[in-house]
Design a protein around this motif. Structure first.
Motif, PDB file in Angstrom:
ATOM      1  N   ARG A 259      24.909  -5.642  64.588  1.00 13.49           N
ATOM      2  CA  ARG A 259      24.973  -6.543  65.740  1.00 13.49           C
ATOM      3  C   ARG A 259      23.683  -7.359  65.866  1.00 13.49           C
ATOM      4  O   ARG A 259      23.715  -8.563  66.124  1.00 13.49           O
ATOM      5  CB  ARG A 259      25.222  -5.707  67.008  1.00 13.49           C
ATOM      6  CG  ARG A 259      25.350  -6.498  68.263  1.00 13.49           C
ATOM      7  CD  ARG A 259      26.630  -7.351  68.297  1.00 13.49           C
ATOM      8  NE  ARG A 259      26.603  -8.228  69.469  1.00 13.49           N
ATOM      9  CZ  ARG A 259      26.856  -9.526  69.445  1.00 13.49           C
ATOM     10  NH1 ARG A 259      27.195 -10.122  68.318  1.00 13.49           N
ATOM     11  NH2 ARG A 259      26.800 -10.243  70.546  1.00 13.49           N
ATOM     12  N   THR A 260      22.551  -6.693  65.678  1.00  9.71           N
ATOM     13  CA  THR A 260      21.262  -7.393  65.752  1.00  9.71           C
ATOM     14  C   THR A 260      21.209  -8.479  64.690  1.00  9.71           C
ATOM     15  O   THR A 260      20.810  -9.624  64.972  1.00  9.71           O
ATOM     16  CB  THR A 260      20.103  -6.387  65.561  1.00  9.71           C
ATOM     17  OG1 THR A 260      20.120  -5.488  66.668  1.00  9.71           O
ATOM     18  CG2 THR A 260      18.753  -7.077  65.496  1.00  9.71           C
ATOM     19  N   ALA A 261      21.630  -8.150  63.464  1.00 10.46           N
ATOM     20  CA  ALA A 261      21.605  -9.129  62.375  1.00 10.46           C
ATOM     21  C   ALA A 261      22.484 -10.328  62.721  1.00 10.46           C
ATOM     22  O   ALA A 261      22.090 -11.490  62.525  1.00 10.46           O
ATOM     23  CB  ALA A 261      22.079  -8.472  61.078  1.00 10.46           C
ATOM     24  N   GLN A 262      23.645 -10.043  63.270  1.00  9.23           N
ATOM     25  CA  GLN A 262      24.576 -11.105  63.652  1.00  9.23           C
ATOM     26  C   GLN A 262      23.924 -12.069  64.640  1.00  9.23           C
ATOM     27  O   GLN A 262      23.960 -13.290  64.458  1.00  9.23           O
ATOM     28  CB  GLN A 262      25.750 -10.414  64.347  1.00  9.23           C
ATOM     29  CG  GLN A 262      27.088 -11.010  64.170  1.00  9.23           C
ATOM     30  CD  GLN A 262      28.131 -10.057  64.800  1.00  9.23           C
ATOM     31  OE1 GLN A 262      27.863  -9.377  65.790  1.00  9.23           O
ATOM     32  NE2 GLN A 262      29.300 -10.014  64.207  1.00  9.23           N
ATOM     33  N   VAL A 263      23.282 -11.518  65.664  1.00 10.16           N
ATOM     34  CA  VAL A 263      22.673 -12.353  66.705  1.00 10.16           C
ATOM     35  C   VAL A 263      21.457 -13.102  66.150  1.00 10.16           C
ATOM     36  O   VAL A 263      21.208 -14.259  66.512  1.00 10.16           O
ATOM     37  CB  VAL A 263      22.326 -11.481  67.942  1.00 10.16           C
ATOM     38  CG1 VAL A 263      21.531 -12.270  68.970  1.00 10.16           C
ATOM     39  CG2 VAL A 263      23.606 -10.932  68.567  1.00 10.16           C
ATOM     40  N   MET A 264      20.720 -12.455  65.232  1.00  7.15           N
ATOM     41  CA  MET A 264      19.582 -13.147  64.598  1.00  7.15           C
ATOM     42  C   MET A 264      20.071 -14.374  63.829  1.00  7.15           C
ATOM     43  O   MET A 264      19.472 -15.451  63.895  1.00  7.15           O
ATOM     44  CB  MET A 264      18.851 -12.201  63.626  1.00  7.15           C
ATOM     45  CG  MET A 264      17.997 -11.163  64.324  1.00  7.15           C
ATOM     46  SD  MET A 264      17.418  -9.882  63.175  1.00  7.15           S
ATOM     47  CE  MET A 264      16.155 -10.761  62.269  1.00  7.15           C
ATOM     48  N   VAL A 265      21.157 -14.205  63.096  1.00  7.84           N
ATOM     49  CA  VAL A 265      21.692 -15.311  62.293  1.00  7.84           C
ATOM     50  C   VAL A 265      22.247 -16.406  63.212  1.00  7.84           C
ATOM     51  O   VAL A 265      21.927 -17.594  63.052  1.00  7.84           O
ATOM     52  CB  VAL A 265      22.772 -14.791  61.308  1.00  7.84           C
ATOM     53  CG1 VAL A 265      23.503 -15.955  60.635  1.00  7.84           C
ATOM     54  CG2 VAL A 265      22.145 -13.867  60.268  1.00  7.84           C
ATOM     55  N   GLU A 266      23.028 -15.978  64.194  1.00  4.32           N
ATOM     56  CA  GLU A 266      23.635 -16.964  65.102  1.00  4.32           C
ATOM     57  C   GLU A 266      22.592 -17.825  65.809  1.00  4.32           C
ATOM     58  O   GLU A 266      22.780 -19.013  66.005  1.00  4.32           O
ATOM     59  CB  GLU A 266      24.466 -16.243  66.181  1.00  4.32           C
ATOM     60  CG  GLU A 266      25.871 -15.895  65.726  1.00  4.32           C
ATOM     61  CD  GLU A 266      26.556 -14.917  66.690  1.00  4.32           C
ATOM     62  OE1 GLU A 266      27.515 -14.287  66.242  1.00  4.32           O
ATOM     63  OE2 GLU A 266      26.107 -14.776  67.866  1.00  4.32           O
ATOM     64  N   ASN A 267      21.484 -17.179  66.178  1.00  6.84           N
ATOM     65  CA  ASN A 267      20.470 -17.901  66.965  1.00  6.84           C
ATOM     66  C   ASN A 267      19.299 -18.361  66.117  1.00  6.84           C
ATOM     67  O   ASN A 267      18.351 -18.946  66.630  1.00  6.84           O
ATOM     68  CB  ASN A 267      19.966 -17.020  68.103  1.00  6.84           C
ATOM     69  CG  ASN A 267      21.060 -16.736  69.117  1.00  6.84           C
ATOM     70  OD1 ASN A 267      21.278 -17.522  70.019  1.00  6.84           O
ATOM     71  ND2 ASN A 267      21.772 -15.645  68.923  1.00  6.84           N
ATOM     72  N   ASP A 268      19.344 -18.031  64.849  1.00  5.14           N
ATOM     73  CA  ASP A 268      18.297 -18.401  63.906  1.00  5.14           C
ATOM     74  C   ASP A 268      16.898 -18.014  64.407  1.00  5.14           C
ATOM     75  O   ASP A 268      15.975 -18.814  64.427  1.00  5.14           O
ATOM     76  CB  ASP A 268      18.364 -19.922  63.632  1.00  5.14           C
ATOM     77  CG  ASP A 268      17.546 -20.276  62.404  1.00  5.14           C
ATOM     78  OD1 ASP A 268      17.246 -19.361  61.607  1.00  5.14           O
ATOM     79  OD2 ASP A 268      17.172 -21.460  62.258  1.00  5.14           O
ATOM     80  N   THR A 269      16.802 -16.772  64.881  1.00  8.36           N
ATOM     81  CA  THR A 269      15.514 -16.283  65.373  1.00  8.36           C
ATOM     82  C   THR A 269      15.409 -14.769  65.188  1.00  8.36           C
ATOM     83  O   THR A 269      16.429 -14.078  65.148  1.00  8.36           O
ATOM     84  CB  THR A 269      15.328 -16.616  66.870  1.00  8.36           C
ATOM     85  OG1 THR A 269      14.102 -16.037  67.329  1.00  8.36           O
ATOM     86  CG2 THR A 269      16.459 -16.050  67.726  1.00  8.36           C
ATOM     87  N   ASP A 270      14.156 -14.278  65.061  1.00  4.43           N
ATOM     88  CA  ASP A 270      13.928 -12.825  65.022  1.00  4.43           C
ATOM     89  C   ASP A 270      13.802 -12.273  66.429  1.00  4.43           C
ATOM     90  O   ASP A 270      13.903 -11.075  66.662  1.00  4.43           O
ATOM     91  CB  ASP A 270      12.600 -12.504  64.304  1.00  4.43           C
ATOM     92  CG  ASP A 270      12.623 -12.924  62.860  1.00  4.43           C
ATOM     93  OD1 ASP A 270      13.670 -13.418  62.404  1.00  4.43           O
ATOM     94  OD2 ASP A 270      11.589 -12.765  62.180  1.00  4.43           O
ATOM     95  N   ASP A 271      13.526 -13.172  67.355  1.00  5.29           N
ATOM     96  CA  ASP A 271      13.174 -12.766  68.709  1.00  5.29           C
ATOM     97  C   ASP A 271      14.436 -12.656  69.553  1.00  5.29           C
ATOM     98  O   ASP A 271      14.734 -13.539  70.344  1.00  5.29           O
ATOM     99  CB  ASP A 271      12.211 -13.826  69.273  1.00  5.29           C
ATOM    100  CG  ASP A 271      11.587 -13.348  70.559  1.00  5.29           C
ATOM    101  OD1 ASP A 271      11.765 -12.158  70.894  1.00  5.29           O
ATOM    102  OD2 ASP A 271      10.938 -14.173  71.235  1.00  5.29           O
ATOM    103  N   VAL A 272      15.167 -11.555  69.350  1.00  2.00           N
ATOM    104  CA  VAL A 272      16.509 -11.479  69.937  1.00  2.00           C
ATOM    105  C   VAL A 272      16.589 -10.630  71.209  1.00  2.00           C
ATOM    106  O   VAL A 272      17.675 -10.414  71.736  1.00  2.00           O
ATOM    107  CB  VAL A 272      17.536 -10.951  68.888  1.00  2.00           C
ATOM    108  CG1 VAL A 272      17.821 -12.014  67.840  1.00  2.00           C
ATOM    109  CG2 VAL A 272      17.061  -9.658  68.258  1.00  2.00           C
ATOM    110  N   ALA A 273      15.426 -10.156  71.687  1.00  4.53           N
ATOM    111  CA  ALA A 273      15.468  -9.303  72.884  1.00  4.53           C
ATOM    112  C   ALA A 273      16.167 -10.017  74.032  1.00  4.53           C
ATOM    113  O   ALA A 273      17.002  -9.441  74.738  1.00  4.53           O
ATOM    114  CB  ALA A 273      14.060  -8.887  73.292  1.00  4.53           C
ATOM    115  N   ALA A 274      15.849 -11.311  74.192  1.00  3.83           N
ATOM    116  CA  ALA A 274      16.429 -12.062  75.308  1.00  3.83           C
ATOM    117  C   ALA A 274      17.933 -12.274  75.134  1.00  3.83           C
ATOM    118  O   ALA A 274      18.630 -12.633  76.085  1.00  3.83           O
ATOM    119  CB  ALA A 274      15.719 -13.408  75.440  1.00  3.83           C
TER     120      ALA A 274
END
Ligand code: BYC
Length: 472
Positions: A259-274
């Protein structure tokens, strides 16, 4: 006077409880205490029923009996793998002699100690996980939590059976103590370090079931080799159930990473806490913590205890029968991790005293498998990031590296510097607060929390959106 309940019906078993009045009475007096403990220290979330696997026998059909069970009706059984009447001791000074059906006097206190330590971990983990139901990410996960918990309860029963059946009054007293010590208690804590740590969130739960339950797998694997046949047979059956706990941990971390990888790719960022998921560096810190705490569970790199256990035939090696040596090891040597002139190095020791290291290394190799599969999830997502196991000397409190401070890469650094930098390696309060902020319950059928991917498969061929749990 109220009528005594029929415990042979209440306690499914294949140990002939009905024929052994003394044992039956002993368990009769322990069972209400166990149930009180379960009510006060077990899962807190009220349910109507849970789709559970209950062991009703050891055969193929019997050990995986699935049904919706109201928790008060759950029956903890006592099951030993089938007896091999010709079984011989496979290692140590008694190699080749018939396995023991009773406890030899000279090994009584060592066997008691091993069984008590093993028994102590089982209720400890239930205590550690008791509040997790309130924040389960799905009904599927909630059901798995209950499954793990009832089986740890059954593993406690397994050890208590041995204590009651083979260790007389001392065994009965130890069985009571198993309910009196509590995880994290300042006065009467659990025996081993990892079992006094908190499991406050589901990432911790998956890491615990991956790393700490996996210590259980390896320790049970060594006790399965024991010359004391009832212990061996108990552990053999426990290992079957343990496989599900491994699956919960492995796929749990898979799904968090996915899930984290998915959101990183979707948002093109490592900073996915937000974005409402758990950033990879935080996952790495949780991994570092649970792995290093679990490494401590194997005891010192060198240990005369383990040498004595092996020589006596009480505790063997992982896959003992597959080892190509004399299974006595009296003339053998091995290299173990050690601190030499202030450096992390290896020294040669008698193979017998190095057996904790031998087992720890088997475990480490197994843990690498998990990290590889999580890294495959990252690479399949097209990400260059990777997770890794920290160095064996990192964050250790037992054994050769307890007195030093090392980085996850294994570089020795002064304690003050370690204190300053540890927030980069182990979960900080900020990390824990973020993870806990995501832990909002999703108790609706077929739904799942946003910080974790759904599982690929359900339980027992059922779909993910099955009604695994009916809440009260
Ligand atoms: N914390 O000679 P050493 C599971 C003590 S998990 C605190 O190196 P030895 C499960 C040690 O007792 C599997 N104390 O140790 C998982 C000794 O004390 P004494 C549980 C520790 O004896 C998830 C002293 O330090 N089963 O099933 O060779 C959920 C010197 O140590 C620790 C077992 O562990 C520690 N981490 O090995 C549910 C199997 N480590 O003698 C369940 C049974 C060591 O100086 N236990 N100490 O008073 C054993 O085989 C061994 O006792 C140990 C330690 C492997 C634990």
């Amino acid at each position: 006077m109220s009528q005594a309940p029929d415990y042979t019906d209440k306690i499914p078993n294949n140990v002939g409880l009905r024929e052994d009045r003394r044992l039956q009475r002993a368990l009769e007096s322990w069972q209400p205490n166990f149930l009180n403990w379960w009510a006060s220290m077990g899962p807190t979330l009220p349910t109507q029923d849970v789709y559970l696997r209950t062991a009703v026998n050891v055969g193929r059909e019997g050990w995986a009996h699935f049904a919706h069970v109201p928790m008060p009706d759950y029956r903890w059984g006592i099951f030993l793998a089938e007896q091999d009447p010709h079984r011989e001791i496979g290692f140590g000074q008694h190699k080749g002699e018939p396995a023991w059906q009773q406890v030899p006097g000279e090994y009584r206190s060592d066997l008691l100690r091993l069984i008590v330590i093993q028994g102590d971990t089982e209720p400890a983990s239930v205590e550690q996980q008791r509040d997790l139901g309130a924040t389960a990410p799905s009904l599927y996960d909630l059901r798995n939590l209950f499954q793990v918990n009832v089986e740890e309860g059954r593993h406690l029963w397994a050890m208590v059976y041995l204590l009651h059946a083979y260790f007389g009054r001392e065994g009965r007293e130890e069985a009571e103590e198993l309910l009196h010590r509590n995880s994290g208690s300042p006065d009467a804590p659990r025996i081993l370090g990892a079992f006094n740590e908190a499991t406050p969130d589901w990432l911790s739960f998956y890491m615990f079931t991956y790393f700490t339950d996996r210590d259980g797998k390896y320790q049970l694997g060594t006790l399965k080799e024991s010359a004391f046949d009832p212990l061996s047979r108990t552990c053999e059956f426990m290992l079957k159930e343990e496989a599900h706990h491994m699956m919960v941990g492995t796929t749990g971390v898979d799904r968090v990473v996915e899930r984290t990888a998915q959101v990183m790719v979707e948002n093109d960022t490592d900073d996915v806490a937000a974005c409402g998921v758990i950033p990879l560096p935080v996952i790495q810190k949780y991994l570092n913590f649970h792995y290093s705490v679990s490494l401590d569970l194997f005891g010192g790199e060198t240990s005369t205890n383990v040498a004595n256990y092996y020589t006596a035939g009480l505790k063997g090696r992982w896959s003992e029968e597959r080892r190509q040596d004399d299974h006595r090891l009296t003339n053998d040597a091995m290299m173990v991790d050690a601190l030499v002139d202030g450096e992390v190095a290896e020294v040669e020791v008698a193979a017998l005293t190095g057996l904790n290291t031998d087992l720890r290394r088997q475990y480490i190799a197994d843990c690498r498998g998990g990290v590889n599969r999580w890294n495959k999830i990252l690479s399949d997502a097209g990400l260059p990031h990777r997770l890794r196991l920290p160095h064996v000397a990192f964050n250790r409190h037992v054994g050769a590296f307890a007195a030093i401070t090392a980085t996850p890469e294994g570089e020795l650094i002064p304690a003050g510097e370690w204190q300053r930098r540890k927030g980069g390696w182990l979960p900080t309060d900020v990390d824990k607060t973020h993870v806990r902020s995501l832990m909002r319950p999703v108790h609706e059928r077929g739904k799942i929390a946003a910080w974790i991917a759904p599982p690929r498969n359900g339980i027992n061929g059922k779909p993910f959106d099955y009604d695994y749990v009916h809440l009260a």
